[in-house]
Design a protein around this motif. Structure first.
Motif, short mmCIF file in Angstrom:
data_model
loop_
_atom_site.label_atom_id
_atom_site.label_comp_id
_atom_site.label_asym_id
_atom_site.label_seq_id
_atom_site.Cartn_x
_atom_site.Cartn_y
_atom_site.Cartn_z
N PHE A 184 25.97 -12.99 28.09
CA PHE A 184 25.92 -11.86 29.01
C PHE A 184 24.54 -11.20 28.99
O PHE A 184 23.72 -11.46 28.12
CB PHE A 184 27.01 -10.84 28.67
CG PHE A 184 26.93 -10.23 27.29
CD1 PHE A 184 26.17 -9.09 27.05
CD2 PHE A 184 27.62 -10.79 26.22
CE1 PHE A 184 26.10 -8.52 25.79
CE2 PHE A 184 27.56 -10.23 24.95
CZ PHE A 184 26.80 -9.09 24.73
N SER A 185 24.31 -10.33 29.96
CA SER A 185 23.00 -9.69 30.09
C SER A 185 23.00 -8.23 29.63
O SER A 185 21.94 -7.69 29.33
CB SER A 185 22.52 -9.76 31.55
OG SER A 185 23.48 -9.18 32.42
N ASN A 253 24.77 -13.82 35.24
CA ASN A 253 24.20 -13.30 34.00
C ASN A 253 23.15 -14.25 33.43
O ASN A 253 22.08 -13.84 33.00
CB ASN A 253 25.30 -13.08 32.96
CG ASN A 253 26.09 -11.80 33.16
OD1 ASN A 253 26.23 -10.98 32.26
ND2 ASN A 253 26.65 -11.64 34.35
#
Length: 302
Positions: A184-185, A253
C-alpha cells in the motif's frame, strides 16, 4: 406507561454507551492487535526453518525499544554469497511462509534472514504499527548482519512487509536494494479500504478515527506511515510488482509507489489478472527469475 418509556430510554442509553465504548476502546485494536481473539486464527506451521535448513541459524535480536525479534538465517549454497536479503512477510503471517523462497534464493547464491515481524510469529510485541516501529526493527537486523560481516544487504517484502521495506529503504541507506510486492501507499488509505471491504462502511470520518485511536493505543504516530512518501527518499535499486486485479490493495497503489521512487535503477512488473494472494501462482517461475536477474545486475556492481 411513562415508567415503561423511561425504562426503554434507559436501556437504549445504556446500549448506546456500551456501543460507544466498544467502538472507542476495542474496535481500533482490531487494526493493530495481531493476535486479537476475535480475528486471530493461528496459521499452522507444518515445518520450521530449523527443520528445513539445519545448516542455518535461529537468531534473537533486541530492537531499539527492547522488543525481542525472532528470525532465521539461511546461508547461500556457495562459498561467497552475492548478498543477504531480509525477508518480511505479510500481515498475520509468519516467517515460515518464506521457506520456499529462502531455498530458491540460497540456490541462486543469496543468504536470507527471514524475520517474524513484531507481534507476529515468535517475535514479541502486542501491536503491529505498519512500519512506524518496524522500520527500526529492520535496522536492528541490519546491525546484526553488519556485525557478522555480511555485505550487500537488501530487503524483500510482501504486502505489509513491502510497506515496511519501503519505509526501511527510505530511512536506512545501509540497505542496498529492495524487492517490493503488492503493498500500500498510505496507512490511512489502506485502513479506509479494508474498513470498506470488511464492514461495508465507506466513510473517511470513521477510518480517520480508527487510525487516530490505533496510534494512541499502539503508541505510534500513524501520520508517518506513508510508504509513498518514503519512496521519494529511496535511491537504491528497487524491483516492484503488483497484481492488476488485487482485491485488497488496489493496483494503483503499486503504480503510485513506483512512480514516486527516486531510484535510478527500478523496474515494475504488473501481474495480469493476479489478486492479492495469488501473484506467484499466476506469475510462476518467470516472475522469480526476472527478480533474480534484477538482483544479479544490482549486486554484481558492488
Amino acid at each position: 406507561m411513562k415508567k415503561f418509556l423511561k425504562n426503554i430510554v434507559r436501556v437504549i442509553l445504556f446500549l448506546l454507551i456500551i456501543a460507544a465504548g466498544v467502538i472507542y476502546f476495542y474496535v481500533p485494536r482490531l487494526v493493530i492487535e495481531m493476535k486479537n481473539p476475535l480475528l486471530y486464527k493461528e496459521r499452522p506451521i507444518d515445518v520450521t526453518y530449523s527443520e528445513v535448513f539445519p545448516n542455518g541459524e535461529e537468531v534473537t535480536i533486541t530492537s531499539y525499544d527492547g522488543i525481542l525479534l525472532n528470525g532465521y538465517f539461511v546461508p547461500a549454497e556457495r562459498d561467497t554469497a552475492k548478498g543477504t536479503i531480509i525477508l518480511l512477510h505479510g500481515i498475520r503471517d509468519h516467517k515460515e511462509s518464506y521457506e520456499e523462497l529462502s531455498s530458491k534464493l540460497s540456490k541462486e547464491g543469496y543468504n536470507t534472514f527471514a524475520l517474524d515481524l513484531r507481534a507476529h510469529g515468535k517475535s514479541e510485541g502486542e501491536f503491529n504499527t505498519y512500519g512506524a516501529k518496524e522500520r527500526k526493527d529492520v535496522s536492528a537486523v541490519v546491525d546484526y548482519l553488519k556485525e557478522k560481516g555480511y555485505k550487500n544487504i537488501g530487503v524483500w517484502g510482501r504486502s505489509l512487509g513491502g510497506a515496511i521495506a519501503l519505509q526501511a529503504l527510505g530511512s536506512d541507506y545501509r540497505l542496498g536494494f529492495g524487492v517490493i510486492e503488492s503493498t500500500f501507499s498510505d496507512f490511512n488509505t489502506v485502513v479506509h479500504d479494508y474498513t470498506k471491504l470488511f464492514v461495508g462502511i465507506d466513510s473517511y470520518l470513521f477510518s480517520d478515527f480508527l487510525v487516530k485511536r490505533a496510534g494512541e493505543i499502539g503508541e505510534f504516530d500513524p501520520t508517518i506511515v506513508k510508504p509513498l512518501a518514503s519512496c521519494k527518499h529511496i535511491n537504491q535499486p528497487v524491483y516492484m510488482s503488483h497484481g492488476t486485479a488485487d482485491d485488497r490493495i488496489p493496483f494503483t497503489n503499486g503504480q503510485q509507489n513506483f512512480k514516486a521512487l527516486a531510484s535510478a535503477q527500478k523496474e515494475f512488473e504488473a501481474i495480469p489478472g493476479a489478486n492479492h494472494g495469488n501473484v506467484w501462482y499466476i506469475a510462476g517461475d518467470a516472475h522469480f527469475y526476472k527478480i533474480i536477474n534484477f538482483l544479479n545486475s544490482t549486486t554484481s556492481k558492488k
